[in-house]
Scaffold this motif. Sequence first.
Motif, PDB file in Angstrom:
ATOM      1  N   HIS A 251       0.841  -1.201   0.000  1.00 53.96           N
ATOM      2  CA  HIS A 251       0.000   0.000   0.000  1.00 53.96           C
ATOM      3  C   HIS A 251       0.877   1.253   0.000  1.00 53.96           C
ATOM      4  O   HIS A 251       0.916   2.038   0.952  1.00 53.96           O
ATOM      5  N   ILE A 252       1.606   1.399  -1.101  1.00 58.89           N
ATOM      6  CA  ILE A 252       2.443   2.566  -1.357  1.00 58.89           C
ATOM      7  C   ILE A 252       2.150   3.046  -2.771  1.00 58.89           C
ATOM      8  O   ILE A 252       1.721   2.253  -3.620  1.00 58.89           O
ATOM      9  N   PRO A 253       2.362   4.332  -3.065  1.00 59.58           N
ATOM     10  CA  PRO A 253       2.035   4.847  -4.396  1.00 59.58           C
ATOM     11  C   PRO A 253       2.774   4.136  -5.523  1.00 59.58           C
ATOM     12  O   PRO A 253       2.268   4.045  -6.655  1.00 59.58           O
ATOM     13  N   ARG A 254       3.967   3.640  -5.249  1.00 58.96           N
ATOM     14  CA  ARG A 254       4.798   3.033  -6.289  1.00 58.96           C
ATOM     15  C   ARG A 254       4.374   1.603  -6.633  1.00 58.96           C
ATOM     16  O   ARG A 254       4.823   1.033  -7.623  1.00 58.96           O
ATOM     17  N   ALA A 255       3.523   1.002  -5.826  1.00 60.92           N
ATOM     18  CA  ALA A 255       3.143  -0.400  -6.024  1.00 60.92           C
ATOM     19  C   ALA A 255       2.298  -0.574  -7.281  1.00 60.92           C
ATOM     20  O   ALA A 255       1.449   0.256  -7.602  1.00 60.92           O
ATOM     21  N   LEU A 256       2.525  -1.684  -7.978  1.00 56.96           N
ATOM     22  CA  LEU A 256       1.676  -2.045  -9.102  1.00 56.96           C
ATOM     23  C   LEU A 256       0.403  -2.674  -8.558  1.00 56.96           C
ATOM     24  O   LEU A 256       0.464  -3.643  -7.800  1.00 56.96           O
ATOM     25  N   PRO A 257      -0.776  -2.165  -8.914  1.00 56.42           N
ATOM     26  CA  PRO A 257      -2.025  -2.730  -8.400  1.00 56.42           C
ATOM     27  C   PRO A 257      -2.135  -4.224  -8.709  1.00 56.42           C
ATOM     28  O   PRO A 257      -1.767  -4.671  -9.800  1.00 56.42           O
ATOM     29  N   HIS A 258      -2.648  -4.968  -7.743  1.00 57.44           N
ATOM     30  CA  HIS A 258      -2.669  -6.424  -7.856  1.00 57.44           C
ATOM     31  C   HIS A 258      -3.452  -6.907  -9.074  1.00 57.44           C
ATOM     32  O   HIS A 258      -3.077  -7.897  -9.713  1.00 57.44           O
ATOM     33  N   HIS A 259      -4.526  -6.207  -9.433  1.00 58.50           N
ATOM     34  CA  HIS A 259      -5.329  -6.661 -10.574  1.00 58.50           C
ATOM     35  C   HIS A 259      -4.588  -6.458 -11.895  1.00 58.50           C
ATOM     36  O   HIS A 259      -4.764  -7.232 -12.838  1.00 58.50           O
ATOM     37  N   GLU A 260      -3.724  -5.427 -11.962  1.00 55.19           N
ATOM     38  CA  GLU A 260      -2.923  -5.231 -13.173  1.00 55.19           C
ATOM     39  C   GLU A 260      -1.864  -6.318 -13.293  1.00 55.19           C
ATOM     40  O   GLU A 260      -1.574  -6.811 -14.394  1.00 55.19           O
ATOM     41  N   LEU A 261      -1.278  -6.692 -12.163  1.00 54.23           N
ATOM     42  CA  LEU A 261      -0.289  -7.772 -12.167  1.00 54.23           C
ATOM     43  C   LEU A 261      -0.940  -9.091 -12.580  1.00 54.23           C
ATOM     44  O   LEU A 261      -0.364  -9.869 -13.352  1.00 54.23           O
TER      45      LEU A 261
END
Length: 435
Positions: free
Chosen positions: A372-382
Amino acid sequence: MNYEETIEYLFAQLPMFSRIGAAAYKEDISNTVKLLEYVDNPHHHFKSIHIAGTNGKGSTSHMLAAMLQKQGYKTGLYTSPHINDFRERIRINGQMIEKSFVIDFTEKTKAFSESLSPSFFELTVAMAFKYFADEKVDIAVVETGMGGRLDSTNVLTPLLSVITNIGMDHTVFLGDSIPKIAFEKAGIIKPGIPVVIGEKDPESEPVFREKASKEKSEILFASDKYNVTNVLQQNNLIECDITDLVNRHTEHFSLDLTGTYQLKNIRTVLAAEYMLQQLGFPIAAENEKFALAHVKQLTGIHGRWDKIGSNPDTYCDVAHNCEGISEILQHLNKHYPRSKYHFVMGFVKDKDLNKVIGMMPTDANYYFSNAHIPRALPHHELLELALSAGLSGKSFDDVNDALAFATQSAKEDDVIVICGSFFILSELKNVFVGL
């Protein structure tokens, strides 16, 4: 401010690359120089070992610090990022920096810092160096952040420079080829200061040799000095024989950092130790052996093939790029060749995930998540990226939910691996308590 308020201030007010990415990256070290001048140039008052590299620099730093510490030297250790507590970044003899020092340093530099607008990393480096100087460490082991040449830590003039290896990571900032990245890492090689290179690669070797020649620095490739054989993993240790290729002498070692990739790092560590002996920091054999078998206990390192569960065996590792993930896959193929694999994974946005996903076995199960950080790739995109590459799995907003589902789905003789990001590991509950 109390400690919690101080940390919240640092996180909120200073741009932090590990959280927001490129917006926090600085392309020179001028801010670090100004900060250090403001606090009386503490980096001039302690000896250091400077360590760069794409992978393995954290493990290498901790192993070297453990040996120096066990020998009786008052040993500083600066690494990044942290997993659970900011103070993991700055240690002396394995003990995290005092909360009172973090508070005091932040308050004393606050006005100057706000006028300068440094990054989180720049201020943290200055804090670490001030702490090491004030505490009069005998030596500090200092890990670079992302690169080398323009890294904030590169204000040091160390006793020894170490570059573990070169891989294709942070290419947007460091270059899109091995030679370009090697050039940035080679920036830590200083005039007349010896350098140890962990791995020999035909693309990076000429870059290192040219830089060392230019600086008149002795260069030692660890793979030319040491060879590892007779590897056996048992009782939460790697047992192995290591031969000095120069004098043909072989010794037995036990390592408590048990990922197979540590067999590369141990060569680098021993080569660095060899150079340190000549630089006035001898380490007795019994202290060397004890330290390498007790690194976790001595320095508090975590997230390097840590076993956190059994039936099924469950591991977590901070591997986050192609080279790191490749080492995990090799380890699994060697030690769990017949097991079903379950990967709990999350990444940040600026990784070359097409290559990483393309490496993953299609017969494994996947549980994707995000920190839960701005730089994280959203799980659904992964998940979408993975499905398009022929992988199968589910996605979860919370890594703890992902791990719970993986544990419920796996059989007792399967293996679960949590990896992809320091920040995924940092959100695991009840795993790294009391770091």
